[in-house]
Scaffold this motif. Structure first.
Motif, PDB file in Angstrom:
ATOM      1  N   MET A   1       0.843  -1.204   0.000  1.00  0.00           N
ATOM      2  CA  MET A   1       0.000   0.000   0.000  1.00  0.00           C
ATOM      3  C   MET A   1       0.876   1.251   0.000  1.00  0.00           C
ATOM      4  O   MET A   1       1.783   1.362   0.823  1.00  0.00           O
ATOM      5  CB  MET A   1      -0.901  -0.024   1.248  1.00  0.00           C
ATOM      6  N   THR A   2       0.614   2.156  -0.927  1.00  0.00           N
ATOM      7  CA  THR A   2       1.445   3.365  -0.998  1.00  0.00           C
ATOM      8  C   THR A   2       1.028   4.329   0.113  1.00  0.00           C
ATOM      9  O   THR A   2      -0.041   4.177   0.716  1.00  0.00           O
ATOM     10  CB  THR A   2       1.259   4.092  -2.345  1.00  0.00           C
ATOM     11  N   GLU A   3       1.876   5.313   0.322  1.00  0.00           N
ATOM     12  CA  GLU A   3       1.594   6.286   1.377  1.00  0.00           C
ATOM     13  C   GLU A   3       0.290   7.027   1.074  1.00  0.00           C
ATOM     14  O   GLU A   3      -0.515   7.284   1.970  1.00  0.00           O
ATOM     15  CB  GLU A   3       2.757   7.267   1.480  1.00  0.00           C
ATOM     16  N   LYS A   4       0.089   7.325  -0.214  1.00  0.00           N
ATOM     17  CA  LYS A   4      -1.110   8.041  -0.641  1.00  0.00           C
ATOM     18  C   LYS A   4      -2.373   7.224  -0.331  1.00  0.00           C
ATOM     19  O   LYS A   4      -3.342   7.749   0.208  1.00  0.00           O
ATOM     20  CB  LYS A   4      -1.028   8.314  -2.155  1.00  0.00           C
ATOM     21  N   GLU A   5      -2.300   5.949  -0.667  1.00  0.00           N
ATOM     22  CA  GLU A   5      -3.456   5.063  -0.416  1.00  0.00           C
ATOM     23  C   GLU A   5      -3.718   4.948   1.097  1.00  0.00           C
ATOM     24  O   GLU A   5      -4.861   4.958   1.543  1.00  0.00           O
ATOM     25  CB  GLU A   5      -3.187   3.658  -0.989  1.00  0.00           C
ATOM     26  N   TYR A   6      -2.623   4.853   1.849  1.00  0.00           N
ATOM     27  CA  TYR A   6      -2.761   4.747   3.302  1.00  0.00           C
ATOM     28  C   TYR A   6      -3.398   6.020   3.858  1.00  0.00           C
ATOM     29  O   TYR A   6      -4.315   5.965   4.690  1.00  0.00           O
ATOM     30  CB  TYR A   6      -1.400   4.505   3.951  1.00  0.00           C
ATOM     31  N   ASN A   7      -2.907   7.163   3.378  1.00  0.00           N
ATOM     32  CA  ASN A   7      -3.445   8.435   3.871  1.00  0.00           C
ATOM     33  C   ASN A   7      -4.936   8.557   3.580  1.00  0.00           C
ATOM     34  O   ASN A   7      -5.692   9.117   4.381  1.00  0.00           O
ATOM     35  CB  ASN A   7      -2.704   9.612   3.238  1.00  0.00           C
ATOM     36  N   ALA A   8      -5.338   8.033   2.425  1.00  0.00           N
ATOM     37  CA  ALA A   8      -6.735   8.178   2.016  1.00  0.00           C
ATOM     38  C   ALA A   8      -7.642   7.145   2.695  1.00  0.00           C
ATOM     39  O   ALA A   8      -8.862   7.332   2.752  1.00  0.00           O
ATOM     40  CB  ALA A   8      -6.842   8.033   0.501  1.00  0.00           C
ATOM     41  N   ALA A   9      -7.044   6.071   3.220  1.00  0.00           N
ATOM     42  CA  ALA A   9      -7.855   5.001   3.822  1.00  0.00           C
ATOM     43  C   ALA A   9      -8.528   5.506   5.102  1.00  0.00           C
ATOM     44  O   ALA A   9      -7.979   6.363   5.803  1.00  0.00           O
ATOM     45  CB  ALA A   9      -6.962   3.803   4.134  1.00  0.00           C
ATOM     46  N   PRO A  10      -9.733   4.983   5.393  1.00  0.00           N
ATOM     47  CA  PRO A  10     -10.427   5.450   6.599  1.00  0.00           C
ATOM     48  C   PRO A  10      -9.712   4.995   7.872  1.00  0.00           C
ATOM     49  O   PRO A  10      -8.973   4.009   7.857  1.00  0.00           O
ATOM     50  CB  PRO A  10     -11.807   4.795   6.487  1.00  0.00           C
ATOM     51  N   GLY A  11      -9.973   5.719   8.953  1.00  0.00           N
ATOM     52  CA  GLY A  11      -9.358   5.364  10.241  1.00  0.00           C
ATOM     53  C   GLY A  11      -8.575   6.544  10.794  1.00  0.00           C
ATOM     54  O   GLY A  11      -8.022   7.342  10.031  1.00  0.00           O
ATOM     55  N   VAL A  12      -8.561   6.628  12.121  1.00  0.00           N
ATOM     56  CA  VAL A  12      -7.825   7.720  12.750  1.00  0.00           C
ATOM     57  C   VAL A  12      -6.436   7.203  13.109  1.00  0.00           C
ATOM     58  O   VAL A  12      -6.279   6.061  13.538  1.00  0.00           O
ATOM     59  CB  VAL A  12      -8.590   8.296  13.971  1.00  0.00           C
ATOM     60  N   ARG A  13      -5.435   8.023  12.871  1.00  0.00           N
ATOM     61  CA  ARG A  13      -4.059   7.595  13.139  1.00  0.00           C
ATOM     62  C   ARG A  13      -3.515   8.309  14.372  1.00  0.00           C
ATOM     63  O   ARG A  13      -4.101   9.288  14.843  1.00  0.00           O
ATOM     64  CB  ARG A  13      -3.182   7.872  11.929  1.00  0.00           C
ATOM     65  N   ARG A  14      -2.379   7.810  14.827  1.00  0.00           N
ATOM     66  CA  ARG A  14      -1.819   8.323  16.078  1.00  0.00           C
ATOM     67  C   ARG A  14      -1.512   9.807  16.016  1.00  0.00           C
ATOM     68  O   ARG A  14      -1.849  10.566  16.927  1.00  0.00           O
ATOM     69  CB  ARG A  14      -0.540   7.535  16.406  1.00  0.00           C
ATOM     70  N   SER A  15      -0.875  10.243  14.915  1.00  0.00           N
ATOM     71  CA  SER A  15      -0.474  11.663  14.860  1.00  0.00           C
ATOM     72  C   SER A  15      -1.698  12.567  14.922  1.00  0.00           C
ATOM     73  O   SER A  15      -1.646  13.654  15.498  1.00  0.00           O
ATOM     74  CB  SER A  15       0.349  11.931  13.603  1.00  0.00           C
ATOM     75  N   ALA A  16      -2.826  12.087  14.362  1.00  0.00           N
ATOM     76  CA  ALA A  16      -4.051  12.890  14.432  1.00  0.00           C
ATOM     77  C   ALA A  16      -4.600  12.870  15.858  1.00  0.00           C
ATOM     78  O   ALA A  16      -4.908  13.926  16.421  1.00  0.00           O
ATOM     79  CB  ALA A  16      -5.083  12.339  13.462  1.00  0.00           C
ATOM     80  N   LEU A  17      -4.679  11.673  16.437  1.00  0.00           N
ATOM     81  CA  LEU A  17      -5.199  11.559  17.808  1.00  0.00           C
ATOM     82  C   LEU A  17      -4.416  12.455  18.765  1.00  0.00           C
ATOM     83  O   LEU A  17      -4.988  13.079  19.649  1.00  0.00           O
ATOM     84  CB  LEU A  17      -5.084  10.109  18.299  1.00  0.00           C
TER      85      LEU A  17
END
Lengths: 262, 217
Positions: A1-17
């Motif tokens: 999975m590319t970074e772009k695809e990962y960024n677009a995938a649903p879900g909250v990530r640690r840096s956002a939390l």
């Protein structure tokens, strides 16, 4: 999975939390108004790329060896931007080379990074039902233990300073969230190791394995932030410092100053 | 010893002799006993003979006096052997043998060393004759292999004075098994320290595993 695809995938990530620790209002604002990455962030990402996925480095980064204010510089910048590449100064590029060499000359680091890179995990938090995601830098098995390894470039990789940085930037939440995500997504229990490399010569390295208390603190904060996020999503309210009920806070002196008036 | 010190000691002894011991003392219900112990604690806290960490701390001295009365021993013994390690009150290793001896349940209490000195087979256990039935009872044997497997070895004392540590651990194992009440539910200093560096051990295990792998290539 590319970074772009990962960024677009649903879900909250640690840096956002982690942005919720400032306030939900800040979290929402930054989510809706993404800012240009800072030079420190670009440098960190470039170093990551050079160490973990060197094959992609040339595709993603362009090194400019002249003053960007000159005609020649402007042309080089334009050419790089047209190809979608990120610009790096020659000085930064040299430092990234220094980091790569330092990493490559450390057999333990090379062993720890010898495993699948950039693995993405998606899971549903079992308490709040929120979708979460994470992407590990590297993973490996040493002996019978599975390790998630995270590469960090830092100004000061000493254990003491890294601990302060960890609490400031939420690296403990990262360690807890990633191991929890890996466990929920795959059933594998992992330990978490930070490989810290200084950004300047002599590019000193520190390898730090998170202890139980560090992981527990990370888990506590992850739980709290995930709960807060869930609450905000449910209410569709993103308060600033006064909380959901608009509470007035007490402005009190810190203990060391209070002594003077008591 | 100066004259003042002698006077203080005499006063302490006089006060201490007024404190009932064992089950007779219940400072938490008997106001008279509480006041008496508080007076003793106050006096001890002002003494320069008691260990420094008790000086000026009547509350800590109070606990020591209360514990001493319950254990039929001297508050000074408690003060010299009870430390706060990593936030936990803990007995000094050497106190464990003394407590086994003092509890009155055993006689001929001694350490028995086994295996070859300097190797993993080296071990130690405590043996004693139980007064009630005259039977010989042995505590669990503690070996260097156990110390390594349990990762106590990261505590440098296991490297620098293994014989001593085996002895301390053997005594605490014996006490835990045959007279746990003697320890009053507290761990020994060595137990707390051995348990503490477990995390360092995790990092150490990774270091050792990486070392083995990279050197093996």
């Amino acid at each position: 999975m590319t970074e772009k695809e990962y960024n677009a995938a649903p879900g909250v990530r640690r840096s956002a939390l982690w942005k919720l620790t400032k306030s939900p209002a800040h979290f929402k604002w930054e989510l809706e108004h993404p800012t240009e990455p800072t030079s420190a962030l670009i440098f960190g990402s470039a170093a990551h790329c050079a160490v973990l996925t060197p094959g992609l480095f040339k595709e993603q980064y362009a090194v400019i060896d002249c003053d960007l204010r000159t005609k020649e510089g402007k042309a080089a910048k334009q050419a790089a931007l047209e190809t979608g590449k990120i610009l790096l100064s020659k000085d930064d590029f040299e430092r990234i080379n220094g980091i790569v060499q330092s990493v490559q000359s450390n057999p333990y680091v090379m062993r720890l990074l010898n495993g699948p890179h950039e693995q993405a995990y998606f899971w549903t938090d079992d308490i709040t039902g929120e979708s979460c995601k994470c992407r590990t830098d590297a993973e490996t098995d040493v002996g019978e233990q599975h390790y998630i390894v995270d590469l960090k470039t830092c100004n000061d990789a000493s254990t003491e300073q890294f601990m302060r940085d960890a609490m400031k930037y939420g690296y403990h939440v990262q360690a807890a969230m990633y191991t929890e995500g890996k466990r929920l997504a795959t059933g594998t229990e992992s330990a978490f190791v930070f490989v810290c490399v200084e950004k300047d010569p002599p590019y000193a390295i520190n390898i730090l394995q998170c202890d139980d208390a560090f992981m527990l603190k990370g888990m506590d904060d992850y739980r709290y932030l995930c709960g807060l996020y869930h609450e905000c999503v449910q209410r569709n309210e993103w308060p600033g410092y006064t909380g959901f009920d608009g509470e007035i806070n007490t402005l009190e002196l810190p203990a060391w100053l209070r002594k003077a008036v008591e | 010893m100066s004259e003042t010190a002698i006077t203080v000691q005499e006063q302490q002894e006089q006060l201490l002799s007024n404190i009932p011991s064992g089950a007779a003392l219940n400072v938490w219900q008997d106001k008279k006993a509480f006041d008496q112990v508080a007076r003793v604690a106050n006096m001890l806290s002002k003494s320069t003979i008691v260990p420094q960490n008790y000086q000026g701390k009547p509350e800590d001295c109070f606990i020591a006096v209360e514990m001493a009365a319950r254990m039929n021993t001297s508050p000074i013994f408690i003060m010299q052997n009870l430390y706060v390690v990593k936030g936990k009150p803990s007995w000094a290793g050497q106190a464990c043998m003394a407590m086994i001896n003092a509890c009155g349940k055993f006689k001929s209490v001694k350490h028995v060393y086994t295996g070859t000195k300097g190797t993993d087979t080296r071990g130690c256990y405590v043996t004693a004759v139980r007064v009630s039935d005259g039977e010989t009872v042995n505590g669990t044997e503690v070996t260097m292999k156990m110390a390594k497997d349990e990762s106590w070895i990261t505590n440098s004392k296991w490297k620098n004075m293994p014989e001593q540590m085996l002895g301390y651990r053997a005594a605490s194992f014996f006490a835990r098994m045959y007279c746990p009440e003697a320890l009053m539910g507290l761990q020994t200093y060595e137990e707390v320290l051995d348990a503490e560096p477990q995390q360092k051990t995790t990092a150490q295990r990774l270091t050792e595993a990486l070392k083995a792998e990279t050197e093996g290539k």
